[in-house]
Design a protein around this motif. Structure first.
Motif, PDB file in Angstrom:
ATOM      1  N   VAL A 148      10.076  28.816  18.027  1.00 59.74           N
ATOM      2  CA  VAL A 148      11.265  28.338  17.304  1.00 59.74           C
ATOM      3  C   VAL A 148      12.056  27.390  18.199  1.00 59.74           C
ATOM      4  O   VAL A 148      12.487  26.312  17.769  1.00 59.74           O
ATOM      5  CB  VAL A 148      12.150  29.513  16.843  1.00 59.74           C
ATOM      6  N   ALA A 149      12.252  27.784  19.460  1.00 58.80           N
ATOM      7  CA  ALA A 149      12.976  26.922  20.400  1.00 58.80           C
ATOM      8  C   ALA A 149      12.210  25.622  20.653  1.00 58.80           C
ATOM      9  O   ALA A 149      12.809  24.542  20.753  1.00 58.80           O
ATOM     10  CB  ALA A 149      13.212  27.661  21.715  1.00 58.80           C
ATOM     11  N   ALA A 150      10.884  25.729  20.728  1.00 54.04           N
ATOM     12  CA  ALA A 150      10.062  24.533  20.960  1.00 54.04           C
ATOM     13  C   ALA A 150      10.144  23.565  19.794  1.00 54.04           C
ATOM     14  O   ALA A 150       9.844  22.368  19.952  1.00 54.04           O
ATOM     15  CB  ALA A 150       8.606  24.947  21.208  1.00 54.04           C
ATOM     16  N   SER A 151      10.564  24.058  18.645  1.00 54.07           N
ATOM     17  CA  SER A 151      10.714  23.179  17.482  1.00 54.07           C
ATOM     18  C   SER A 151      11.738  22.076  17.731  1.00 54.07           C
ATOM     19  O   SER A 151      11.728  21.047  17.046  1.00 54.07           O
ATOM     20  CB  SER A 151      11.113  23.984  16.252  1.00 54.07           C
ATOM     21  N   CYS A 152      12.625  22.280  18.704  1.00 55.81           N
ATOM     22  CA  CYS A 152      13.562  21.209  19.070  1.00 55.81           C
ATOM     23  C   CYS A 152      12.806  19.957  19.494  1.00 55.81           C
ATOM     24  O   CYS A 152      13.282  18.835  19.309  1.00 55.81           O
ATOM     25  CB  CYS A 152      14.474  21.668  20.213  1.00 55.81           C
ATOM     26  N   MET A 153      11.614  20.172  20.060  1.00 53.79           N
ATOM     27  CA  MET A 153      10.832  19.026  20.512  1.00 53.79           C
ATOM     28  C   MET A 153      10.198  18.285  19.338  1.00 53.79           C
ATOM     29  O   MET A 153       9.852  17.110  19.461  1.00 53.79           O
ATOM     30  CB  MET A 153       9.745  19.504  21.483  1.00 53.79           C
ATOM     31  N   VAL A 154      10.046  18.956  18.200  1.00 52.40           N
ATOM     32  CA  VAL A 154       9.570  18.269  17.003  1.00 52.40           C
ATOM     33  C   VAL A 154      10.582  17.195  16.610  1.00 52.40           C
ATOM     34  O   VAL A 154      10.207  16.100  16.159  1.00 52.40           O
ATOM     35  CB  VAL A 154       9.347  19.258  15.837  1.00 52.40           C
ATOM     36  N   LEU A 155      11.867  17.506  16.780  1.00 52.55           N
ATOM     37  CA  LEU A 155      12.909  16.514  16.497  1.00 52.55           C
ATOM     38  C   LEU A 155      12.679  15.247  17.312  1.00 52.55           C
ATOM     39  O   LEU A 155      12.772  14.128  16.800  1.00 52.55           O
ATOM     40  CB  LEU A 155      14.300  17.069  16.853  1.00 52.55           C
ATOM     41  N   TYR A 156      12.385  15.434  18.583  1.00 51.14           N
ATOM     42  CA  TYR A 156      12.184  14.316  19.509  1.00 51.14           C
ATOM     43  C   TYR A 156      10.934  13.529  19.132  1.00 51.14           C
ATOM     44  O   TYR A 156      10.956  12.296  19.036  1.00 51.14           O
ATOM     45  CB  TYR A 156      12.078  14.883  20.926  1.00 51.14           C
ATOM     46  N   GLY A 157       9.834  14.246  18.925  1.00 57.22           N
ATOM     47  CA  GLY A 157       8.574  13.580  18.595  1.00 57.22           C
ATOM     48  C   GLY A 157       8.641  12.837  17.272  1.00 57.22           C
ATOM     49  O   GLY A 157       8.129  11.721  17.140  1.00 57.22           O
ATOM     50  N   TYR A 158       9.293  13.454  16.292  1.00 62.70           N
ATOM     51  CA  TYR A 158       9.405  12.812  14.979  1.00 62.70           C
ATOM     52  C   TYR A 158      10.251  11.544  15.083  1.00 62.70           C
ATOM     53  O   TYR A 158       9.864  10.480  14.611  1.00 62.70           O
ATOM     54  CB  TYR A 158      10.025  13.771  13.966  1.00 62.70           C
ATOM     55  N   ASP A 159      11.408  11.664  15.737  1.00 57.29           N
ATOM     56  CA  ASP A 159      12.304  10.505  15.791  1.00 57.29           C
ATOM     57  C   ASP A 159      11.704   9.365  16.603  1.00 57.29           C
ATOM     58  O   ASP A 159      11.835   8.197  16.228  1.00 57.29           O
ATOM     59  CB  ASP A 159      13.649  10.903  16.389  1.00 57.29           C
ATOM     60  N   ALA A 160      11.042   9.683  17.709  1.00 53.00           N
ATOM     61  CA  ALA A 160      10.423   8.633  18.520  1.00 53.00           C
ATOM     62  C   ALA A 160       9.371   7.878  17.720  1.00 53.00           C
ATOM     63  O   ALA A 160       9.140   6.690  17.945  1.00 53.00           O
ATOM     64  CB  ALA A 160       9.795   9.256  19.767  1.00 53.00           C
ATOM     65  N   SER A 161       8.757   8.554  16.768  1.00 54.88           N
ATOM     66  CA  SER A 161       7.712   7.942  15.957  1.00 54.88           C
ATOM     67  C   SER A 161       8.269   7.279  14.699  1.00 54.88           C
ATOM     68  O   SER A 161       7.642   6.371  14.154  1.00 54.88           O
ATOM     69  CB  SER A 161       6.676   9.001  15.560  1.00 54.88           C
ATOM     70  N   VAL A 162       9.438   7.730  14.249  1.00 54.16           N
ATOM     71  CA  VAL A 162      10.042   7.156  13.042  1.00 54.16           C
ATOM     72  C   VAL A 162      10.314   5.671  13.221  1.00 54.16           C
ATOM     73  O   VAL A 162       9.952   4.845  12.381  1.00 54.16           O
ATOM     74  CB  VAL A 162      11.360   7.891  12.685  1.00 54.16           C
TER      75      VAL A 162
END
Length: 512
Positions: free
Chosen positions: A19-33
């Motif tokens: 769940v905490a690692a999901s914060c990194m999904v925010l980073y990966g998604y935005d960097a790719s957006v």
């Protein structure tokens, strides 16, 4: 402990960490957006075909928000309000920013830029709190393995963004402006999931101890440790380390410059976190669409390549889960840097020594070769300078400065990335793939830096990390201040105010 004999508490430890690692999904998604929308003619037209300088400024806006947040707010929020509040607050900022970007008035790129700033602020808060949370809750023997999912979830974010973008490019006529808005608005998915789950997780026991809430610290640990003895041992060790840091150094952030060992760690963390982005990965992730346009003419083909890259990124990062605790952090960083450097040399040589076709693209075999080599680059990057940098950074700092130091160190990634990304589009335009020789040289220098200056940290307790950097053992010294001979064990039949005192061979070995 094997996968099939995993205890319920160990499984729960994995759940809260993911769940905490999901914060990194925010980073990966935005960097790719942003990389994705740069390939949308509708996005360009919506904002009146912004210049190259303005295009770079949109990306820099995110960086400014992230750097300011990470350097000045990420640590204080995580330390004052708790790790969970840090993750939740960052997620809320991302939610607000997503709406601001998606529904920006036509032609008003300033509104879109404001959204990018808010995303940066949110990620500066969430990434600081999330990475610390995992390191502070994970058992020592699987800390590296669990933390490797931090970088894997970056790849998950990229995976989601690029595949949504690929689907939109295949239907751009039907979607119109929603061919890019759809990609942006799906960024809501993960922050909403984080906000709805994070307050059901146990708070960091180290944060509770720092606030003097010892019973709550024990309660948190009891949810993720298999025995009462483990809970008491770890609670005592945390208290001892905090006691030493408060009495002998400083309980405030002043230890960042007062303690020579901490200063050394912070400098090393700055270098390798900046190094992560100047390996070439940060540039590839943001500008791969522009890079591939020099090889392929079809936007659909480029979108597919980006999506496949993100997919393989997940698989490649999975290598860290079985290598980082087996071979160590230092080994992975050195091998990864050398491998990336070799890939960059070959990519540059292949592209610059082959002819350009009449339509400005490369032949299919050359294109396939370049894609393969850039995928091989990711193969070396993901488990090493991708995952391992975050693992190393989140585990090396003492409790008194951990949140602030991790926030500052991790944001040097964005500082370095901003510098490179401002000049890279012009560099690529003027020099073509010769630019990749620069990244090759940087990677070889990074391998040498790690070899000579970065100590190995696997299987080292957080409270005893200082001895790796020329400092003292905070557990032993804190135990002396508290009058505890046995720095690892508490008598379960008594309160912490009446500790059982026994000599402990393991502690003496560590102290020696």
């Amino acid at each position: 402990m094997g996968v099939f004999s995993m205890s319920p508490k160990r499984a729960y430890n994995w759940y809260i960490s993911l769940v905490a690692a999901s914060c990194m999904v925010l980073y990966g998604y935005d960097a790719s957006v942003y990389n994705s929308v740069l390939g949308s003619k509708n996005w360009l037209a919506y904002f009146n075909n912004p210049s190259d300088e303005l295009t770079g400024a949109v990306n820099t806006a995110y960086t400014v928000g992230a750097v300011v947040s990470g350097f000045f707010f990420g640590g204080p929020v995580a330390d004052y309000f708790g790790r969970r509040v840090g993750m939740a607050t960052g997620s809320v900022f991302v939610i607000l920013a997503t709406f601001l970007q998606t529904f920006a008035p036509r032609g008003n790129i300033g509104c879109f830029i404001a959204g990018r700033v808010l995303v940066g602020i949110g990620q500066g808060l969430a990434l600081t709190a999330g990475s610390i949370y995992i390191g502070e809750l994970a058992p020592i023997e699987i800390r590296g393995k669990i933390m490797s999912f931090w970088q894997m979830f970056y790849s998950v974010g990229s995976f989601i963004a690029y595949w949504i973008n690929y689907g939109c490019t295949k239907n751009k006529t039907k979607l119109g402006d929603w061919d890019w808005k759809m990609v942006v608005i799906f960024q809501l998915l993960m922050p909403v999931l984080i906000v709805t789950q994070v307050f059901f997780l146990p708070e960091s026991p180290r944060w509770y101890c720092k606030k003097g809430k010892i019973d709550r610290a024990r309660a948190s640990l009891s949810r993720v440790r298999d025995s009462d003895q483990e809970v008491e041992d770890e609670t005592l060790m945390i208290r001892e380390a905090l006691e030493f840091e408060k009495e002998a150094i400083s309980s405030s952030y002043s230890a960042l410059w007062k303690d020579r060992s901490v200063r050394k760690r912070l400098l090393l963390a700055f270098v390798i976190n900046a190094g992560q982005q100047i390996t070439g990965q940060g540039t590839l992730n943001t500008y791969s669409t522009i890079i591939y346009k020099k090889v392929f003419k079809s936007s659909s083909t480029i979108a597919l390549i980006n999506a496949l890259n993100a997919t393989f990124g997940i698989l490649f990062t999975a290598n860290a889960t079985w290598t980082v605790d087996r071979f160590g952090r230092k080994f992975l960083l050195i091998v990864g840097a050398i491998g990336m450097g070799i890939c960059m040399i070959i990519v540059a040589a292949v592209e610059t020594s082959t002819p350009v076709l009449a339509d400005g693209s490369k032949s299919q075999p050359v294109g396939i070769s370049i894609v393969f080599l850039l995928f091989l680059f990711i193969f070396f990057y993901k488990p090493s300078w991708g995952a391992t940098i975050w693992i190393w950074t989140s585990e090396v700092f003492s409790m008194n400065v951990r949140a602030q130091a991790v926030g500052m160190a991790s944001q040097t990634q964005n500082v370095a990335n901003a510098i490179v990304q401002q000049f890279f589009p012009t560099f690529l335009k003027n020099c073509g793939f010769y630019a990749f020789y620069m990244f090759a040289g940087i990677n070889f220098l990074l391998a040498l830096f790690v070899y000579f200056f970065i100590p190995e940290t696997r299987q080292t307790r957080l409270e005893e990390m200082d001895i790796k950097f020329g400092g003292v053992n905070h557990v032993v010294k804190g135990g002396d201040l508290m009058g505890v001979e046995d720095s690892h064990h508490a008598d379960l039949d008594q309160t912490l105010g009446d500790l059982h005192k026994q000599p402990h061979a393991e502690q003496k070995e560590v102290a020696a």
